[in-house]
Structures are given as structure tokens and as C-alpha cells.
Design a protein around this motif. Structure first.
Motif, PDB file in Angstrom:
ATOM      1  N   ALA A  19       0.832  -1.208   0.000  1.00  0.00           N
ATOM      2  CA  ALA A  19       0.000   0.000   0.000  1.00  0.00           C
ATOM      3  C   ALA A  19       0.868   1.259   0.000  1.00  0.00           C
ATOM      4  CB  ALA A  19      -0.925  -0.002   1.214  1.00  0.00           C
ATOM      5  N   ARG A  20       1.948   1.226   0.724  1.00  0.00           N
ATOM      6  CA  ARG A  20       2.869   2.370   0.771  1.00  0.00           C
ATOM      7  C   ARG A  20       3.465   2.645  -0.607  1.00  0.00           C
ATOM      8  NH1 ARG A  20       7.976   2.372   4.923  1.00  0.00           N
ATOM      9  NH2 ARG A  20       8.985   4.329   4.302  1.00  0.00           N
ATOM     10  N   ILE A  21       3.864   1.601  -1.292  1.00  0.00           N
ATOM     11  CA  ILE A  21       4.424   1.755  -2.637  1.00  0.00           C
ATOM     12  C   ILE A  21       3.376   2.336  -3.588  1.00  0.00           C
ATOM     13  CG2 ILE A  21       5.344   0.510  -4.635  1.00  0.00           C
ATOM     14  CD1 ILE A  21       6.514  -1.530  -2.581  1.00  0.00           C
ATOM     15  N   LEU A  22       2.158   1.811  -3.511  1.00  0.00           N
ATOM     16  CA  LEU A  22       1.099   2.290  -4.399  1.00  0.00           C
ATOM     17  C   LEU A  22       0.720   3.737  -4.091  1.00  0.00           C
ATOM     18  CD1 LEU A  22      -1.111  -0.912  -4.592  1.00  0.00           C
ATOM     19  CD2 LEU A  22       0.219   0.107  -6.456  1.00  0.00           C
ATOM     20  N   ALA A  25       3.289   5.790  -5.730  1.00  0.00           N
ATOM     21  CA  ALA A  25       3.120   5.768  -7.176  1.00  0.00           C
ATOM     22  C   ALA A  25       2.011   6.717  -7.614  1.00  0.00           C
ATOM     23  CB  ALA A  25       2.814   4.350  -7.658  1.00  0.00           C
ATOM     24  N   VAL A  26       0.900   6.714  -6.882  1.00  0.00           N
ATOM     25  CA  VAL A  26      -0.214   7.610  -7.206  1.00  0.00           C
ATOM     26  C   VAL A  26       0.200   9.063  -7.005  1.00  0.00           C
ATOM     27  CG1 VAL A  26      -2.551   8.306  -6.552  1.00  0.00           C
ATOM     28  CG2 VAL A  26      -1.973   5.873  -6.726  1.00  0.00           C
ATOM     29  N   ALA A  27       0.913   9.348  -5.917  1.00  0.00           N
ATOM     30  CA  ALA A  27       1.392  10.719  -5.678  1.00  0.00           C
ATOM     31  C   ALA A  27       2.326  11.169  -6.791  1.00  0.00           C
ATOM     32  CB  ALA A  27       2.102  10.790  -4.328  1.00  0.00           C
ATOM     33  N   CYS A  28       3.158  10.263  -7.264  1.00  0.00           N
ATOM     34  CA  CYS A  28       4.088  10.583  -8.349  1.00  0.00           C
ATOM     35  C   CYS A  28       3.329  10.835  -9.650  1.00  0.00           C
ATOM     36  CB  CYS A  28       5.095   9.456  -8.516  1.00  0.00           C
ATOM     37  SG  CYS A  28       6.498   9.881  -9.558  1.00  0.00           S
ATOM     38  N   LEU A  29       2.322  10.032  -9.942  1.00  0.00           N
ATOM     39  CA  LEU A  29       1.498  10.249 -11.131  1.00  0.00           C
ATOM     40  C   LEU A  29       0.877  11.632 -11.104  1.00  0.00           C
ATOM     41  CD1 LEU A  29      -0.385   6.826 -11.386  1.00  0.00           C
ATOM     42  CD2 LEU A  29       1.056   7.812 -13.179  1.00  0.00           C
ATOM     43  N   LEU A  30       0.377  12.024  -9.946  1.00  0.00           N
ATOM     44  CA  LEU A  30      -0.289  13.303  -9.805  1.00  0.00           C
ATOM     45  C   LEU A  30       0.686  14.471  -9.931  1.00  0.00           C
ATOM     46  CD1 LEU A  30      -2.885  14.888  -9.142  1.00  0.00           C
ATOM     47  CD2 LEU A  30      -2.323  14.584  -6.717  1.00  0.00           C
ATOM     48  N   GLN A  54      10.786  -3.815  -6.205  1.00  0.00           N
ATOM     49  CA  GLN A  54      10.698  -4.729  -7.335  1.00  0.00           C
ATOM     50  C   GLN A  54      10.236  -6.131  -6.932  1.00  0.00           C
ATOM     51  OE1 GLN A  54      14.662  -3.995  -9.215  1.00  0.00           O
ATOM     52  NE2 GLN A  54      13.393  -3.335 -10.944  1.00  0.00           N
ATOM     53  N   HIS A  55      10.337  -6.453  -5.665  1.00  0.00           N
ATOM     54  CA  HIS A  55       9.768  -7.720  -5.190  1.00  0.00           C
ATOM     55  C   HIS A  55       8.248  -7.681  -5.348  1.00  0.00           C
ATOM     56  CE1 HIS A  55       8.996 -11.265  -2.755  1.00  0.00           C
ATOM     57  NE2 HIS A  55       8.165 -10.541  -2.012  1.00  0.00           N
ATOM     58  N   HIS A  56       7.655  -6.524  -5.069  1.00  0.00           N
ATOM     59  CA  HIS A  56       6.199  -6.368  -5.197  1.00  0.00           C
ATOM     60  C   HIS A  56       5.796  -6.055  -6.639  1.00  0.00           C
ATOM     61  CE1 HIS A  56       5.115  -6.421  -0.878  1.00  0.00           C
ATOM     62  NE2 HIS A  56       6.321  -5.904  -0.703  1.00  0.00           N
ATOM     63  N   VAL A  64       2.060   0.369 -12.452  1.00  0.00           N
ATOM     64  CA  VAL A  64       0.973   1.259 -12.853  1.00  0.00           C
ATOM     65  C   VAL A  64      -0.322   0.500 -13.108  1.00  0.00           C
ATOM     66  CG1 VAL A  64       2.488   3.063 -13.740  1.00  0.00           C
ATOM     67  CG2 VAL A  64       1.701   1.259 -15.288  1.00  0.00           C
ATOM     68  N   VAL A  65      -0.217  -0.754 -13.544  1.00  0.00           N
ATOM     69  CA  VAL A  65      -1.438  -1.548 -13.733  1.00  0.00           C
ATOM     70  C   VAL A  65      -2.132  -1.750 -12.396  1.00  0.00           C
ATOM     71  CG1 VAL A  65      -2.310  -3.850 -14.288  1.00  0.00           C
ATOM     72  CG2 VAL A  65      -0.785  -2.681 -15.886  1.00  0.00           C
ATOM     73  N   ASP A  66      -1.380  -2.096 -11.359  1.00  0.00           N
ATOM     74  CA  ASP A  66      -1.983  -2.272 -10.038  1.00  0.00           C
ATOM     75  C   ASP A  66      -2.382  -0.937  -9.408  1.00  0.00           C
ATOM     76  OD1 ASP A  66      -1.701  -4.949 -10.324  1.00  0.00           O
ATOM     77  OD2 ASP A  66      -0.394  -5.263  -8.613  1.00  0.00           O
ATOM     78  N   ALA A  67      -1.730   0.138  -9.827  1.00  0.00           N
ATOM     79  CA  ALA A  67      -2.084   1.468  -9.296  1.00  0.00           C
ATOM     80  C   ALA A  67      -3.480   1.886  -9.733  1.00  0.00           C
ATOM     81  CB  ALA A  67      -1.063   2.512  -9.738  1.00  0.00           C
ATOM     82  N   THR A  68      -3.994   1.311 -10.828  1.00  0.00           N
ATOM     83  CA  THR A  68      -5.330   1.697 -11.289  1.00  0.00           C
ATOM     84  C   THR A  68      -6.385   1.411 -10.225  1.00  0.00           C
ATOM     85  OG1 THR A  68      -5.651  -0.457 -12.385  1.00  0.00           O
ATOM     86  CG2 THR A  68      -4.752   1.340 -13.719  1.00  0.00           C
ATOM     87  N   ALA A  69      -6.333   0.226  -9.617  1.00  0.00           N
ATOM     88  CA  ALA A  69      -7.298  -0.116  -8.570  1.00  0.00           C
ATOM     89  C   ALA A  69      -7.103   0.768  -7.352  1.00  0.00           C
ATOM     90  CB  ALA A  69      -7.167  -1.582  -8.181  1.00  0.00           C
ATOM     91  N   HIS A  70      -5.866   1.099  -7.043  1.00  0.00           N
ATOM     92  CA  HIS A  70      -5.565   1.958  -5.901  1.00  0.00           C
ATOM     93  C   HIS A  70      -6.150   3.348  -6.113  1.00  0.00           C
ATOM     94  CE1 HIS A  70      -3.298   2.014  -2.174  1.00  0.00           C
ATOM     95  NE2 HIS A  70      -2.794   3.199  -2.477  1.00  0.00           N
ATOM     96  N   VAL A  71      -6.027   3.866  -7.330  1.00  0.00           N
ATOM     97  CA  VAL A  71      -6.599   5.174  -7.660  1.00  0.00           C
ATOM     98  C   VAL A  71      -8.118   5.131  -7.539  1.00  0.00           C
ATOM     99  CG1 VAL A  71      -6.988   6.821  -9.529  1.00  0.00           C
ATOM    100  CG2 VAL A  71      -4.697   5.933  -9.118  1.00  0.00           C
TER     101      VAL A  71
END
Length: 219
Positions: A19-22, A25-30, A54-56, A64-71
Motif C-alpha cells: 500500500a505504501r508503494i502504491l 506511485a499515485v502521488a508521483c502520477l499526480l 521490485q519484489h512487489h 501502474v497496472v496495479d495502481a489503477t485499482a488503488h486510484v
């Protein structure tokens, strides 16, 4: 008696790290956009070793594919929170348009916008994004109907009104993002509120130009 919190399980630590990584990632996208959202950038923001990230998520695409659900989850949480704050005496059309605008002008929406652009040329991302957006709007439609209230919630015109509103305000949000013209934005929101009332037959076509005070049976 010890008050120390119990140690988290390995699964709980894994979920929290993911969750922390995601989140990063979302903050970086924004803040920086899709192109600058790299494994290295996210790793630095998260304060984690590159190997941990990279383990996750072995690649940027995985991330970014998994970030879609997080967003989508972040957007839904904010949207449903905003809906709960709508005053019960607020005029239904005004409340509906305002709620839609808050969502389509939120940080989570702009993060999603970065993913939309990238998905144009990325089949895997597009397929995931389409599925997540479908889930998002299914939840949103029911909330919009509840904000409109009776008799509009069960009106057969409501699905079309909701779709039109999302489409129109998405375009308005993107235009405002580029031009920063807040005056035109406010005028457009008022006109669309009257247009919604017109679609429900609550005002006459001539009133759309005059911009009357909307009076409805539910407001």
C-alpha cells in the motif's frame, strides 16, 4: 501489564508495504506525470530498497497496472465521503452537479487521467483500467441517484442525465486544468445545473438562458 502493540504478521507487513508503494506511485502520477513515474522515483519516495519495490512490482508496467485499482479506491473513498456531507436541504440538482464536479476536479481524478493517457498505447493497462472504471461508475451511479433523491432516483431519465453530466464535467475539468479560467468554469457549472433541470422538465427551455432559481419538488 504491557501495553505494547502486538507485532504485525508477515502478511500484514507485506500488505502495508504494498500500500505504501502504491500510495507513492499515485502521488508521483499526480505530481510528475506518467513518464516520470519510475521504479526509482517511487522507491525514493517510499524510502524503501529498490529490491523491496521490485519484489512487489518487478516492472513499471506491473506498478501502474496495479495502481489503477488503488486510484479507484482513493477516488471512491473521497466521493462517498463528499456525498455524506451534502446538506439534506440542498437543492437536488445543485447538490448532484456539485458532487460530480468535486470528483472530477479531485487529485484522484487527475491521477486517473494520467493513466487514461498512458492506456491509449498500453493494452494491458487499458484492459485493467476499463474494468476498474466500470466498477467505479457502478458505485457512483447509485450514490448520484441517492443524492438526487425521489422522485429523480427512480426516474428513467436519470441514467442518461448522470452519463451526460460526467461527460460534460470531465471535459470542463480538463479545459479548466489547461486554461485556469475559473470564471468560465463557474458559469458553465451554473448552466449545466439548469440544463439538468431542463432535462427533467423542471424548467422551460427559455429559462435555461435566463438562469432562474431552480424550484423542484425534491428541493
Amino acid at each position: 501489564m504491557s501495553t505494547r502493540a502486538p507485532r504485525r504478521t508477515q502478511h500484514e507487513r507485506r500488505v502495508a508495504t504494498r500500500a505504501r508503494i502504491l500510495d507513492c506511485a499515485v502521488a508521483c502520477l499526480l505530481e510528475r506525470g506518467y513518464a516520470a513515474t519510475t521504479i526509482s522515483e517511487v522507491q525514493e519516495r517510499a524510502g524503501l530498497a529498490r529490491g523491496t519495490v521490485q519484489h512487489h512490482f518487478p516492472s513499471k508496467q506491473d506498478l501502474v497496472v496495479d495502481a489503477t485499482a488503488h486510484v479507484v479506491e482513493a477516488r471512491l473513498a473521497r466521493f462517498e465521503h463528499e456525498a455524506r456531507l451534502v446538506p439534506p436541504d440542498r437543492r437536488p440538482f445543485e447538490a448532484f452537479v456539485d458532487l460530480a464536479w468535486r470528483d472530477l476536479n479531485s487529485p484522484a481524478f487527475f491521477a486517473a487521467l494520467e493513466l487514461w493517457v498512458a492506456a491509449r498505447t498500453d493494452t494491458q493497462l487499458r484492459d485493467r483500467l476499463v474494468a476498474e472504471e466500470r466498477r467505479l461508475f457502478e458505485r457512483m451511479r447509485s450514490v448520484y441517484a441517492s443524492v438526487l433523491g425521489d422522485p429523480y432516483a427512480t426516474d428513467p431519465r436519470t441514467p442518461t442525465v448522470v452519463e451526460f453530466t460526467i461527460d460534460v464535467l470531465t471535459g470542463l475539468s480538463m479545459t479548466t486544468m489547461l486554461t485556469g479560467n475559473l470564471g468560465e468554469r463557474e458559469a458553465a457549472l451554473r448552466r449545466w445545473t439548469y440544463a439538468v433541470a431542463l432535462m427533467y422538465g423542471e424548467i422551460a427551455p427559455d429559462d435555461l438562458l435566463a438562469g432562474p432559481r431552480i424550484s423542484t419538488s425534491a428541493g
